[in-house]
Design a protein around this motif. Structure first.
Motif, mmCIF file in Angstrom:
data_model
loop_
_atom_site.group_PDB
_atom_site.id
_atom_site.type_symbol
_atom_site.label_atom_id
_atom_site.label_comp_id
_atom_site.label_asym_id
_atom_site.label_seq_id
_atom_site.Cartn_x
_atom_site.Cartn_y
_atom_site.Cartn_z
ATOM 1 N N ARG A 36 -47.984 63.064 176.174
ATOM 2 C CA ARG A 36 -47.481 63.887 175.072
ATOM 3 C C ARG A 36 -48.134 63.442 173.786
ATOM 4 O O ARG A 36 -48.403 62.273 173.587
ATOM 5 N N LEU A 37 -48.375 64.369 172.917
ATOM 6 C CA LEU A 37 -48.967 64.056 171.625
ATOM 7 C C LEU A 37 -47.896 63.500 170.699
ATOM 8 O O LEU A 37 -46.778 63.977 170.682
ATOM 9 N N MET A 38 -48.252 62.489 169.920
ATOM 10 C CA MET A 38 -47.319 61.897 168.975
ATOM 11 C C MET A 38 -47.436 62.648 167.655
ATOM 12 O O MET A 38 -48.487 62.688 167.043
ATOM 13 N N ASP A 39 -46.343 63.231 167.242
ATOM 14 C CA ASP A 39 -46.294 63.952 165.980
ATOM 15 C C ASP A 39 -45.793 62.993 164.910
ATOM 16 O O ASP A 39 -44.697 62.465 165.013
ATOM 17 N N SER A 40 -46.601 62.757 163.872
ATOM 18 C CA SER A 40 -46.244 61.754 162.877
ATOM 19 C C SER A 40 -44.986 62.132 162.100
ATOM 20 O O SER A 40 -44.235 61.271 161.678
ATOM 21 N N GLY A 41 -44.749 63.380 161.897
ATOM 22 C CA GLY A 41 -43.537 63.821 161.218
ATOM 23 C C GLY A 41 -42.747 64.697 162.156
ATOM 24 O O GLY A 41 -42.401 65.818 161.817
ATOM 25 N N GLY A 42 -42.482 64.205 163.353
ATOM 26 C CA GLY A 42 -41.963 65.013 164.443
ATOM 27 C C GLY A 42 -40.508 65.396 164.342
ATOM 28 O O GLY A 42 -39.821 65.160 163.358
ATOM 29 N N GLN A 43 -40.018 65.978 165.404
ATOM 30 C CA GLN A 43 -38.666 66.515 165.451
ATOM 31 C C GLN A 43 -37.613 65.425 165.321
ATOM 32 O O GLN A 43 -36.602 65.617 164.658
ATOM 33 N N VAL A 44 -37.836 64.273 165.949
ATOM 34 C CA VAL A 44 -36.859 63.187 165.878
ATOM 35 C C VAL A 44 -36.756 62.673 164.444
ATOM 36 O O VAL A 44 -35.656 62.447 163.930
ATOM 37 N N ALA A 45 -37.875 62.519 163.766
ATOM 38 C CA ALA A 45 -37.864 62.049 162.385
ATOM 39 C C ALA A 45 -37.144 63.051 161.484
ATOM 40 O O ALA A 45 -36.364 62.660 160.600
ATOM 41 N N ARG A 46 -37.394 64.340 161.685
ATOM 42 C CA ARG A 46 -36.703 65.354 160.881
ATOM 43 C C ARG A 46 -35.206 65.362 161.162
ATOM 44 O O ARG A 46 -34.393 65.504 160.256
ATOM 45 N N PHE A 47 -34.833 65.195 162.430
ATOM 46 C CA PHE A 47 -33.417 65.155 162.792
ATOM 47 C C PHE A 47 -32.737 63.962 162.129
ATOM 48 O O PHE A 47 -31.669 64.101 161.533
ATOM 49 N N ASN A 48 -33.359 62.773 162.222
ATOM 50 C CA ASN A 48 -32.776 61.585 161.613
ATOM 51 C C ASN A 48 -32.697 61.710 160.093
ATOM 52 O O ASN A 48 -31.758 61.205 159.478
ATOM 53 N N LYS A 49 -33.636 62.368 159.496
ATOM 54 C CA LYS A 49 -33.615 62.562 158.043
ATOM 55 C C LYS A 49 -32.440 63.454 157.647
ATOM 56 O O LYS A 49 -31.754 63.188 156.667
ATOM 57 N N ARG A 50 -32.189 64.495 158.424
ATOM 58 C CA ARG A 50 -31.106 65.423 158.096
ATOM 59 C C ARG A 50 -29.730 64.897 158.478
ATOM 60 O O ARG A 50 -28.760 65.089 157.758
ATOM 61 N N PHE A 51 -29.638 64.254 159.660
ATOM 62 C CA PHE A 51 -28.314 63.885 160.196
ATOM 63 C C PHE A 51 -28.154 62.390 160.402
ATOM 64 O O PHE A 51 -27.214 61.968 161.066
ATOM 65 N N GLY A 52 -29.027 61.567 159.873
ATOM 66 C CA GLY A 52 -28.969 60.126 160.101
ATOM 67 C C GLY A 52 -27.732 59.451 159.570
ATOM 68 O O GLY A 52 -27.254 58.464 160.103
ATOM 69 N N GLY A 53 -27.134 59.986 158.493
ATOM 70 C CA GLY A 53 -25.950 59.361 157.900
ATOM 71 C C GLY A 53 -24.648 59.769 158.541
ATOM 72 O O GLY A 53 -23.590 59.225 158.217
ATOM 73 N N LEU A 54 -24.666 60.710 159.455
ATOM 74 C CA LEU A 54 -23.431 61.185 160.097
ATOM 75 C C LEU A 54 -23.036 60.265 161.234
ATOM 76 O O LEU A 54 -23.868 59.673 161.915
ATOM 77 N N SER A 55 -21.736 60.154 161.466
ATOM 78 C CA SER A 55 -21.245 59.389 162.619
ATOM 79 C C SER A 55 -20.022 60.094 163.185
ATOM 80 O O SER A 55 -19.398 60.922 162.520
ATOM 81 N N LEU A 56 -19.637 59.761 164.406
ATOM 82 C CA LEU A 56 -18.497 60.372 165.061
ATOM 83 C C LEU A 56 -17.215 59.605 164.790
ATOM 84 O O LEU A 56 -16.137 60.047 165.148
ATOM 85 N N LYS A 57 -17.317 58.432 164.170
ATOM 86 C CA LYS A 57 -16.140 57.612 163.876
ATOM 87 C C LYS A 57 -15.378 58.175 162.685
ATOM 88 O O LYS A 57 -15.967 58.767 161.790
ATOM 89 N N LYS A 58 -14.037 57.953 162.704
ATOM 90 C CA LYS A 58 -13.213 58.417 161.577
ATOM 91 C C LYS A 58 -13.028 57.351 160.557
ATOM 92 O O LYS A 58 -13.072 56.230 160.701
#
Length: 75
Positions: free
Chosen positions: A53-75
Protein backbone atom coordinates in the motif's frame (compact mmCIF):
# COMPACT_ATOMS: atom_id res chain seq x y z
CA UNK A 1 -3.12 31.20 -33.19
CA UNK A 2 -3.20 34.06 -30.67
CA UNK A 3 0.14 35.37 -29.47
CA UNK A 4 1.23 35.44 -25.79
CA UNK A 5 -1.56 33.20 -24.44
CA UNK A 6 0.37 29.92 -24.23
CA UNK A 7 2.68 29.00 -21.32
CA UNK A 8 6.43 28.73 -21.84
CA UNK A 9 7.38 25.26 -23.13
CA UNK A 10 10.96 24.37 -22.11
CA UNK A 11 13.34 21.54 -21.12
CA UNK A 12 13.23 20.20 -17.52
CA UNK A 13 14.74 17.19 -15.77
CA UNK A 14 12.53 14.55 -14.14
CA UNK A 15 14.02 12.50 -11.27
CA UNK A 16 12.36 9.13 -10.67
CA UNK A 17 12.10 7.54 -7.21
CA UNK A 18 15.01 5.20 -7.98
CA UNK A 19 17.29 8.16 -8.78
CA UNK A 20 17.30 7.96 -12.56
CA UNK A 21 16.96 11.30 -14.35
CA UNK A 22 15.71 12.09 -17.84
CA UNK A 23 15.01 15.28 -19.74
CA UNK A 24 11.70 16.21 -21.27
CA UNK A 25 9.82 19.27 -22.43
CA UNK A 26 7.19 20.71 -20.10
CA UNK A 27 5.34 23.82 -19.00
CA UNK A 28 6.14 23.01 -15.34
CA UNK A 29 8.70 25.21 -13.55
CA UNK A 30 11.34 27.01 -15.53
CA UNK A 31 14.19 26.03 -17.86
CA UNK A 32 16.56 23.55 -16.17
CA UNK A 33 14.43 22.84 -13.06
CA UNK A 34 14.26 19.27 -11.68
CA UNK A 35 10.89 17.68 -10.94
CA UNK A 36 11.26 15.00 -8.24
CA UNK A 37 8.55 12.35 -8.37
CA UNK A 38 7.09 10.74 -5.23
CA UNK A 39 5.32 8.01 -7.19
CA UNK A 40 6.31 6.67 -10.60
CA UNK A 41 5.97 3.45 -12.63
CA UNK A 42 8.95 1.89 -10.82
CA UNK A 43 7.29 2.22 -7.39
CA UNK A 44 3.52 2.25 -7.93
CA UNK A 45 1.70 -1.06 -7.23
CA UNK A 46 -0.44 -0.65 -10.35
CA UNK A 47 2.68 -1.08 -12.50
CA UNK A 48 4.81 -3.30 -10.27
CA UNK A 49 2.04 -5.80 -9.47
CA UNK A 50 2.83 -5.83 -5.75
CA UNK A 51 0.22 -5.76 -3.01
CA UNK A 52 1.98 -3.07 -0.98
CA UNK A 53 0.00 0.00 0.00
CA UNK A 54 1.17 3.50 -0.69
CA UNK A 55 1.88 5.67 2.34
CA UNK A 56 -0.06 8.90 2.20
CA UNK A 57 1.79 11.59 4.14
CA UNK A 58 -1.40 13.42 5.04
CA UNK A 59 -3.61 10.35 4.94
CA UNK A 60 -7.02 9.43 6.25
CA UNK A 61 -5.81 8.36 9.71
CA UNK A 62 -3.99 11.67 10.23
CA UNK A 63 -7.08 13.63 9.15
CA UNK A 64 -9.30 11.54 11.43
CA UNK A 65 -6.99 12.08 14.42
CA UNK A 66 -6.84 15.80 13.69
CA UNK A 67 -10.64 16.08 13.67
CA UNK A 68 -11.56 13.61 16.43
CA UNK A 69 -8.33 13.12 18.42
CA UNK A 70 -9.60 15.00 21.49
CA UNK A 71 -12.82 12.99 21.83
CA UNK A 72 -13.18 10.10 24.25
CA UNK A 73 -15.95 7.70 25.27
CA UNK A 74 -15.39 8.29 29.01
CA UNK A 75 -17.75 10.53 30.99
Amino acid sequence: MKKDIHPDYHMIKVQMTDGTVFETRSTWGSEGDTLQLDIDPTSHPAWTGSNSRLMDSGGQVARFNKRFGGLSLKK
